[in-house]
Write an enzyme that holds these catalytic residues in place. Structure first.
Site, PDB file in Angstrom:
ATOM      1  N   LYS A 298       0.888  -1.175   0.000  1.00 43.52           N
ATOM      2  CA  LYS A 298       0.000   0.000   0.000  1.00 43.52           C
ATOM      3  C   LYS A 298       0.916   1.212   0.000  1.00 43.52           C
ATOM      4  CE  LYS A 298      -3.985   2.119   2.325  1.00 43.52           C
ATOM      5  NZ  LYS A 298      -3.680   3.494   2.003  1.00 43.52           N
TER       6      LYS A 298
ATOM      7  N   ARG B  94      -8.417  10.812  -6.783  1.00 47.46           N
ATOM      8  CA  ARG B  94      -9.384  10.011  -6.030  1.00 47.46           C
ATOM      9  C   ARG B  94     -10.739  10.703  -6.001  1.00 47.46           C
ATOM     10  NH1 ARG B  94     -11.730   9.098  -1.520  1.00 47.46           N
ATOM     11  NH2 ARG B  94     -11.424   7.270  -0.218  1.00 47.46           N
TER      12      ARG B  94
ATOM     13  N   ARG C  50     -17.010   0.687  -0.865  1.00 45.89           N
ATOM     14  CA  ARG C  50     -16.051   0.228   0.134  1.00 45.89           C
ATOM     15  C   ARG C  50     -16.541  -1.120   0.630  1.00 45.89           C
ATOM     16  NH1 ARG C  50     -12.265   2.948   2.886  1.00 45.89           N
ATOM     17  NH2 ARG C  50     -13.054   5.038   2.484  1.00 45.89           N
TER      18      ARG C  50
HETATM   19  P1  ATP Z   1      -6.379   5.858   3.082  1.00 47.02           P
HETATM   20  O1  ATP Z   1      -6.865   7.027   3.855  1.00 47.02           O
HETATM   21  O2  ATP Z   1      -5.921   4.693   3.895  1.00 47.02           O
HETATM   22  O3  ATP Z   1      -5.425   6.206   1.964  1.00 47.02           O
HETATM   23  P2  ATP Z   1      -8.694   5.781   1.349  1.00 47.02           P
HETATM   24  O4  ATP Z   1      -9.987   6.042   2.027  1.00 47.02           O
HETATM   25  O5  ATP Z   1      -8.106   6.846   0.472  1.00 47.02           O
HETATM   26  O6  ATP Z   1      -7.634   5.249   2.404  1.00 47.02           O
HETATM   27  P3  ATP Z   1      -8.969   3.028   0.866  1.00 47.02           P
HETATM   28  O7  ATP Z   1      -9.675   2.280  -0.203  1.00 47.02           O
HETATM   29  O8  ATP Z   1      -9.469   2.868   2.217  1.00 47.02           O
HETATM   30  O9  ATP Z   1      -8.893   4.530   0.410  1.00 47.02           O
HETATM   31  O10 ATP Z   1      -7.454   2.620   0.845  1.00 47.02           O
HETATM   32  C1  ATP Z   1      -6.858   2.399  -0.378  1.00 47.02           C
HETATM   33  C2  ATP Z   1      -6.067   3.608  -0.839  1.00 47.02           C
HETATM   34  O11 ATP Z   1      -4.686   3.282  -0.775  1.00 47.02           O
HETATM   35  C3  ATP Z   1      -6.380   3.891  -2.276  1.00 47.02           C
HETATM   36  O12 ATP Z   1      -7.337   4.903  -2.436  1.00 47.02           O
HETATM   37  C4  ATP Z   1      -5.042   4.247  -2.896  1.00 47.02           C
HETATM   38  O13 ATP Z   1      -4.880   5.642  -2.942  1.00 47.02           O
HETATM   39  C5  ATP Z   1      -4.009   3.704  -1.934  1.00 47.02           C
HETATM   40  N1  ATP Z   1      -3.235   2.563  -2.438  1.00 47.02           N
HETATM   41  C6  ATP Z   1      -1.889   2.421  -2.339  1.00 47.02           C
HETATM   42  N2  ATP Z   1      -1.482   1.265  -2.827  1.00 47.02           N
HETATM   43  C7  ATP Z   1      -2.573   0.602  -3.254  1.00 47.02           C
HETATM   44  C8  ATP Z   1      -2.783  -0.677  -3.852  1.00 47.02           C
HETATM   45  N3  ATP Z   1      -1.790  -1.516  -4.085  1.00 47.02           N
HETATM   46  N4  ATP Z   1      -4.069  -1.017  -4.134  1.00 47.02           N
HETATM   47  C9  ATP Z   1      -5.097  -0.188  -3.897  1.00 47.02           C
HETATM   48  N5  ATP Z   1      -4.945   1.024  -3.332  1.00 47.02           N
HETATM   49  C10 ATP Z   1      -3.704   1.426  -3.004  1.00 47.02           C
END
Ligand code: ATP
Length: 609
Positions: free
Chosen positions: A273, A293, A440
């Site tokens: 991640k 995003r 989600r």
């Molecule tokens: P966070 O605040 O943890 O970044 P979020 O709410 O933006 O989370 P989530 O779907 O909960 O989004 O977490 C996934 C996020 O992590 C994605 O939106 C992306 O920006 C990031 N990311 C980094 N590496 C990856 C990966 N390998 N696969 C998917 N998402 C990834």
């Protein structure tokens, strides 16, 4: 004109509805009021109405220019429209505090004056102003936005003054508020979708179809119009289109490798991640788009990434997803998110490109040369990704393993952190592992490094109110009332009041940031037992870290879910950073907080056994 009127909506209907909505505090009532307005709206203009309700002229990704009408020009336009000196507009503005209300008052006075004159003179020869329609308002605002370059200020002024002088007083109120970016009628996308479902889909069951279409084609005006013109079945044919962003699939959070693997069905693809900015990359031949995003077009920020896509993506047309991460120019090591943000703040993009170079780590593909891949399972999508991308040093597939072994997962997680990643993403590979746009769910689970520590995880909360500080911070808004999101009800429920973690600079900036979002009463989508010094419309998201989750009778988040009469709150909340990449609807949900609370309890139990 009369022909146009038949297929148009008088703008006064919109203004009246907005004025009713301002006084409504229940979401059900808001939806019903919106349903009534939609019913009067011809299908040919419903898209325009939806955009205006959203407070914009079209979806962000379309890159429609800003209106470019600041406060000064707006005051000038009001003065010109109602033939009063600017100083009078300013005086009234100081007294009333709302330019929309000022325009309304001046419009009333102006009408009375001109009517009196008309009655005395050749009343029978004078023509009444043509009533405004939604098309005229929308089209004029578009012309204002697209008026660019030399003399554009003058053109904007004349266009706006013309519109205002033909407007009914109530219409003037909302035109001005729209131009100021303060429409604030409290309608979110979810309410619009509910209203559309009830009219065109025959009830709530249609809501899911509409939402799916919106997730694949992020343009609510377009969806509304298609629905109104062709019916609910037409939405079933919606597929991704290059150049139109798809709402991103999102992850749930987990902390225990066994539990996570169980949740995703036993076996998973586990990826790093990365801590950067999510980029949805669209390619059609040489033309490349990158969407954030929040579905904004961020192509301009990343000319280097555009080049990489041209060089490394071997498909004529494709939609890919990846994380754009800052790297050290010498060692190519991963840098944290904050370093990437420096790039965003600077203007000379070609210079900053060298100072803050980036790498792209791809993790998904949603479309490839005419084929919609969103309905394909992850292993098939991954196969496509591997076929399409010819990896290079800074444009490559996210590091991954495929495993069903919790120990292997944990070791990979530790390695990810060592390499500068935030943790890992654990993704289901079973026959249901399609790309669920905008949703989600437990097909993707994130395991982040904060989970290793004793602290609770950070959460992303929405500012809904603010309090004035005391002592050194006297007179300044210095603590914030924060809320979590409830997607089912589309409302925000309060979790805590955060007063620490702000630097002096943060506090200074915060005053200007909050000011335009202060509203005179609680926002209809906010559920709160606390009354702050000022209410703030849900707009900003901040990352908050706390010592632990507690029960509190003051807060409405998860009210009654654990114990009757009390909600879940955060003890010792601390501001970490703003999350400009998140919209209020992307904030941590009530349900997630409930899960975090449950997990915390479980941990305490385990430790005491
Ligand atoms: P966070 O605040 O943890 O970044 P979020 O709410 O933006 O989370 P989530 O779907 O909960 O989004 O977490 C996934 C996020 O992590 C994605 O939106 C992306 O920006 C990031 N990311 C980094 N590496 C990856 C990966 N390998 N696969 C998917 N998402 C990834």
């Amino acid at each position: 004109m009369s022909q146009e009127n038949e297929s148009d909506l008088p703008f006064i209907e919109v203004a009246r509805t907005f004025s009713v909505m301002e006084r409504i505090s229940s979401r059900t009532q808001l939806t019903l009021t919106l349903v009534r307005l939609f019913k009067k709206t011809p299908s040919t203009v419903i898209d325009k109405l939806v955009y205006l309700i959203q407070g914009k002229l079209g979806p962000e990704w379309k890159d429609i220019p800003e209106l470019g009408v600041g406060e000064k020009l707006l005051i000038k336009s009001i003065a010109l429209a109602y033939k009063v000196p600017e100083s009078e507009v300013v005086k009234l503005y100081h007294r009333v505090g709302d330019l929309g209300a000022v325009a309304e008052q001046l419009a009333i006075r102006y009408r009375e004056k001109t009517k009196g004159r008309q009655a005395g003179l050749l009343a029978f020869m004078e023509e009444e102003a043509e009533p405004l329609t939604i098309s005229r308002v929308y089209n004029t605002l578009m012309r204002i936005a697209y008026a660019q370059g030399e003399n554009s200020r003058d053109l904007k002024l004349r266009l706006l003054a013309g519109l205002l002088s033909d407007a009914e007083p109530l219409e003037a109120r909302y035109i001005v508020r729209f131009v100021e970016g303060r429409l604030r009628v409290g309608i979110g996308d979810a309410t619009v979708m509910d209203a559309l479902a009830s009219i065109y889909g025959g009830g709530v069951h249609a809501r899911e179809i509409i939402e799916r279409a919106y997730n694949l084609r992020a343009d609510l005006g377009y969806i509304a119009r298609l629905l109104a013109e062709k019916g609910i079945d037409s939405l079933k044919d919606i597929h991704p289109v290059v150049g139109v962003p798809i709402r991103p699939m999102l992850a749930e959070r987990g902390r225990d490798p066994h539990e996570i693997l169980r949740k995703v069905g036993g076996r998973a693809i586990v990826e790093y991640k990365y801590d950067g900015e999510r980029g949805q990359i669209h390619k059609r031949g040489e033309k490349i788009w990158i969407f954030s995003r929040r579905l904004e077009n961020i192509t301009r920020m990343y000319p280097d990434v555009v080049e990489m896509v041209r060089k490394h993506v071997k498909a004529e047309e494709a939609i890919l997803e990846g994380e754009i991460v800052a790297i050290d120019p010498d060692t190519l090591e991963l840098q944290p998110f904050q370093v990437l943000m420096q790039r965003k703040r600077k203007h000379d993009i070609h210079k900053v490109m060298k100072e803050v170079p980036v790498a792209v780590f791809l993790f998904d593909i949603l479309y490839r040369d005419g084929e919609d891949l969103t309905a394909k399972i992850l292993p098939v999508r991954r196969q496509n990704l591997l076929e399409v991308v010819e990896p290079g040093e800074t444009f490559t597939i996210a590091q991954y393993i495929e495993t069903s072994d919790p120990d292997e997962l944990w070791n990979f997680f530790l390695k990810a952190i060592e390499d500068g990643a935030e943790g890992v993403m654990v993704k289901a590979v079973h026959e249901g592992s399609v790309y669920r746009a905008g949703i989600r769910g437990w097909l993707w689970v994130k395991l982040k490094k904060d989970y290793k520590s004793e602290m609770t995880d950070t959460v992303d909360l929405v500012v809904v109110g603010a309090f004035y500080g005391k002592g050194k911070r006297g007179g300044k808004l210095s603590s914030l009332l924060m809320a979590a999101y409830n997607p089912e009800k589309d409302i925000f429920r309060t979790v805590c009041k955060v007063a620490t973690g702000f630097t002096d600079e943060d506090l200074e900036k915060m005053q200007d940031m909050l000011k335009p979002h202060i509203i005179p009463h609680k926002h209809p989508r906010v559920d709160s037992r606390i009354t702050p010094d000022v209410w703030i419309e849900p707009y900003y998201v901040a990352e908050i870290l706390g010592a632990e989750l507690t029960l509190s009778p003051l807060h409405t988040c998860c009210l009654g879910q654990v114990k009757s009469g009390v909600g879940i709150s955060i003890r010792f909340p601390r501001f970490i950073r703003w999350r400009p990449d998140k919209s209020p609807e992307d904030a941590t949900t009530e349900q997630e907080l409930f899960e975090l609370y449950r997990r915390q309890l479980k941990k305490v139990e385990e430790e005491t056994v």
